[in-house]
Design an enzyme around this catalytic site. Structure first.
Site, PDB file in Angstrom:
ATOM      1  CB  ALA A  32     -11.777  24.033   2.793  1.00  0.00           C
ATOM      2  CE1 TYR A  34     -13.507  34.537   5.115  1.00  0.00           C
ATOM      3  CE2 TYR A  34     -12.951  34.142   2.814  1.00  0.00           C
ATOM      4  CZ  TYR A  34     -13.251  35.028   3.840  1.00  0.00           C
ATOM      5  OH  TYR A  34     -13.315  36.361   3.587  1.00  0.00           O
ATOM      6  CB  SER A  80       1.613  66.389   1.999  1.00  0.00           C
ATOM      7  OG  SER A  80       1.791  67.701   1.546  1.00  0.00           O
ATOM      8  CG  LEU A  81       2.691  64.690   7.483  1.00  0.00           C
ATOM      9  CD1 LEU A  81       3.247  63.538   8.311  1.00  0.00           C
ATOM     10  CD2 LEU A  81       1.893  65.632   8.372  1.00  0.00           C
ATOM     11  CD  GLU A 128       1.123  56.239  14.184  1.00  0.00           C
ATOM     12  OE1 GLU A 128       0.889  56.376  12.970  1.00  0.00           O
ATOM     13  OE2 GLU A 128       0.291  56.402  15.068  1.00  0.00           O
ATOM     14  CE  LYS A 130       6.045  60.432   5.107  1.00  0.00           C
ATOM     15  NZ  LYS A 130       5.975  59.779   3.803  1.00  0.00           N
ATOM     16  NE  ARG A 151      -1.050  63.204  -0.229  1.00  0.00           N
ATOM     17  CZ  ARG A 151      -0.996  63.233   1.096  1.00  0.00           C
ATOM     18  NH1 ARG A 151      -1.583  64.208   1.748  1.00  0.00           N
ATOM     19  NH2 ARG A 151      -0.360  62.304   1.761  1.00  0.00           N
ATOM     20  CB  CYS A 423      22.500  31.370 -27.853  1.00  0.00           C
ATOM     21  SG  CYS A 423      21.369  32.692 -28.275  1.00  0.00           S
TER      22      CYS A 423
HETATM   23 ZN   LIG Z   1      20.470  33.643 -26.279  1.00  0.00          ZN
END
Ligand SMILES: [Zn+2]
Length: 681
Positions: A32, A34, A80-81, A128, A130, A151, A423
């Site tokens: 609040a 904030y 890219s890698l 790490e 990815k 990119r 239905c």
């Molecule tokens: Zn239906």
């Protein structure tokens, strides 16, 4: 204080609060407080546009839509890698690195042996996870975020800086950063935000995103930054572009510096020496990845030392000093036994495959999604086919394709239904989508009621999918309010319902009358109104009368309500029977007042200021906090003199120490559960 100084003070206060929240994970301001600062700043900026700053915290909420994205060249190409799924490739990469940066190749008698076993064992490789999102290059100049390029083709990208400025875990202003700092990283959606997005789309009858990466890409393609703001994207850094002053001599040093600037980095990260260590760490990541809470699709391996990276250099496409290990999407063949068309709570029919049980990505799978009729026709999937099933980033397994070589000729084509399986009414087809538009379709009513009774809505224990189906099929319940018309006698007429369970169910339904406006609203399946939006409504309107008196413009003024959500809500209330649904519920004594209106009398923890820390035995942290708020407690993130209780679980850490030093009462989960069980009058 003059206006300019006031504006700059507000901006720095909000930035400090952001840093405390996202970097230190130790909030200094309540929500609040904030919001108050932020709305004060919004007002001042509106009044005094001459003090506009593109990196003001107010841009978090979105800003004006763009006409088009401006394309711009990357100062340093965004490569890219190279990817691999094979252990052999990984070993070859380590060998190649060893040959290039070790002594002369001829010195190595056995070029095929593992890198780690060779003459240069001290080369560190950083690993790490990815993250599976959208790559972006961010540029800060003199500490201000000025550019965010996708990119693109690696040479030129689109500037999405307005969208990126809405990402809350990203600092827009850095103190003490180099003059020019380019950080490459990934924008992504965590599992919770992705699930929430798809749930709201489903209830609004919009097409679902197949996975979090598609959702992120789709969000960033929107020219309206408020879309990105609403969808809670996140960022992690995974590399550097142009940097005017080196941050360190290695990636791991630089990572620490980035972290110190408040830029989120990609973790967990480990350093290894050699292929065999790398392989075992990759195995560990593979185990861990499903617990991270965000999508990952592999592990990035890179030479940690920048001088060695330079020595290895680049090919035209990719750096030689890094490689990505991709987790293979797990696939398995099995037989497609049948296809069932399921009716969702919005009336959409989706085809669901039943298959011979198959073990896939750690679980036995028997059902898979077939998306829609166009996908089925395009892939020519037939009942009786041996099909390939896959579990990749998606939560639900997918049927990838039929294995045509296994066809016997006895397979049957899958045809789109012409009438609703529930239905029997004719269906409506719009492109690949098929809908039942009958408002009294039992399948839709079942889905709606099951959702309404769910844990985050009315929380009626004992009322699961099966019982809901029985109630609807027996004609006992057709509307939400009908639940409160049930009695023990009529329940006992159902198969397998004994007196005892009938009595406790009636009690549970009776108790659910008091859940309050927010939970009722989130349970009704109003398009775009999920748990969060429902809570916002209950915070701004005292009861359903006020809600019905409000205009679409009033709704649009609420935090995180766009024009579309506002219109859909207004239409639901006034054109689609919402008014009747609410008055029916009110007539049955269901409490449609907001928690706000009743908080002073009904809530047993109204005077408490509680901090939650550590791992609780059964409740998640968010769950515990929500329950505390329901009981009227103020929940804060850090222990201070104002804190009355610390709710501590295992590994409570520094907050526990601080609470003890301040003499704050330390309680456990059982304390909270006891309060939940004894509602005060
Ligand atoms: Zn239906």
């Amino acid at each position: 204080m003059d206006v300019e100084a006031k504006i700059s003070e507000l901006r720095s206060k909000i930035r400090e609060a952001d840093h405390a929240y996202y970097v230190d994970a130790n909030p200094v301001l309540g929500d609040a407080a904030y919001d108050r600062l932020l709305s004060e700043l919004v007002d001042l900026e509106r009044q005094y546009p001459e003090f506009f700053d593109p990196n003001s915290p107010t841009v978090r909420v979105g800003g004006a839509p763009l006409d088009a994205f401006a394309s711009q060249a990357h100062e340093r190409p965004m490569l890219s890698l190279d990817n691999t799924y094979e252990h052999d490739d990984l070993q070859e990469w380590f060998d190649r690195v060893a040959r290039s940066i070790g002594s002369e190749p001829s010195v190595h008698p056995e070029p095929h042996s593992l890198f780690g076993d060779q003459a240069v064992p001290d080369v560190l490789v950083a690993l790490e996870p990815k993250v599976d999102g959208v790559a972006v290059s961010l540029r800060w100049e003199r500490g201000k975020l000025v550019l965010a390029l996708t990119r693109g083709d690696g040479v030129r990208g689109d500037d999405i800086v307005q969208q990126v400025r809405t990402i809350r875990n990203l600092p827009l202003v850095l103190s003490s950063a180099p003059e020019v700092l380019e950080v490459r990283g990934e924008i992504f959606m965590d599992d919770a935000s992705f699930a929430h997005l798809n749930a709201t789309r489903e209830s609004a009858g919009l097409p679902l995103f197949a996975n979090a990466r598609n959702a992120t890409a789709g969000t960033l393609k929107s020219l309206d930054p408020s879309v990105a703001a609403e969808r809670q994207l996140r960022f992690v850094a995974h590399g550097l572009g142009v940097v005017s002053t080196e941050l360190g001599s290695s990636w791991s040093d630089s990572r620490c510096r980035l972290e110190a600037f408040g830029i989120p980095v990609n973790g967990p990260s480990v350093l290894v020496r050699g292929a065999s260590e790398a392989v075992s760490e990759i195995g560990r990541f593979d185990q861990l990845r499903h617990t991270l809470g965000y999508p990952t699709d592999g592990v990035v391996l890179r030479i940690d030392d920048f001088a060695l990276q330079d020595q290895l250099g680049l090919t035209s496409r990719a750096p030689r000093w890094a490689i990505a290990w991709k987790f293979a999407a797990e696939q398995a063949p099995t037989r497609l036994l049948d296809v069932e068309w399921q009716v969702g709570k919005g009336g959409t029919l989706t085809p669901r495959a039943t298959m011979a049980p198959v073990f896939l990505a750690g679980t036995t799978v028997q059902h898979a999604s077939l998306h829609n009729i166009e996908e089925i026709e395009r892939k020519d999937i037939r009942i009786g086919d041996t099909v390939l099933v896959e579990k990749a980033g998606e939560i639900i397994p997918q049927v990838v394709q039929p294995i045509l070589a296994e066809r016997t000729g006895l397979e049957r084509p899958i045809v789109a239904p012409e009438v609703c399986p529930s239905c029997g009414q004719p269906l409506v087809r719009v492109g690949p989508k098929i809908y039942c538009i009958n408002p009294s379709c039992p399948a839709q009513i079942r889905e709606k009621l099951a959702w309404f009774a769910g844990r985050d809505q009315m929380d009626i224990s004992g009322l699961g999918d099966k019982l809901v189906a029985q109630l609807v099929d027996a004609g006992l319940v057709n509307t939400f309010a009908d639940l409160w018309r049930l009695d023990v006698q009529s329940l006992m007429g159902l198969e397998k319902v004994a007196e005892k369970s009938a009595t406790s169910l009636i009690e549970a339904i009776d108790q659910a009358r008091g859940q309050g406006l927010a939970r009722v609203l989130s349970g009704l399946g109003i398009p775009q109104v999920g748990v969060v939006a429902a809570r916002t409504l209950a915070e701004h309107f005292d009861d359903h009368h006020q809600l019905l008196a409000a205009s679409a413009v009033d709704f649009e003024a609420l935090p995180d309500f766009g024009e579309i959500t506002a219109q859909l809500l207004w239409r639901w209330l006034h054109k689609q029977g919402g008014e009747t649904v609410l008055s029916d519920l009110a007539e049955m004594g269901v409490d449609l007042r907001s928690v706000r209106a009743e908080s002073s009398q009904l809530q047993s923890l109204a005077d408490c200021v509680v901090v939650v820390t550590g791992t609780l035995p059964t409740l998640g942290r968010k769950d515990a906090e929500a329950r505390l708020r329901e009981l009227g407690a103020t929940v804060t993130g850090s222990v201070s003199a104002k804190t009355t209780h610390l709710l501590a679980g295992e590994k409570a850490g520094s907050k526990l120490t601080k609470a003890q030093s301040l003499g704050v009462q330390v309680v456990n989960e059982a304390w909270l559960l006891a309060h939940l069980d004894t509602p005060s009058e």
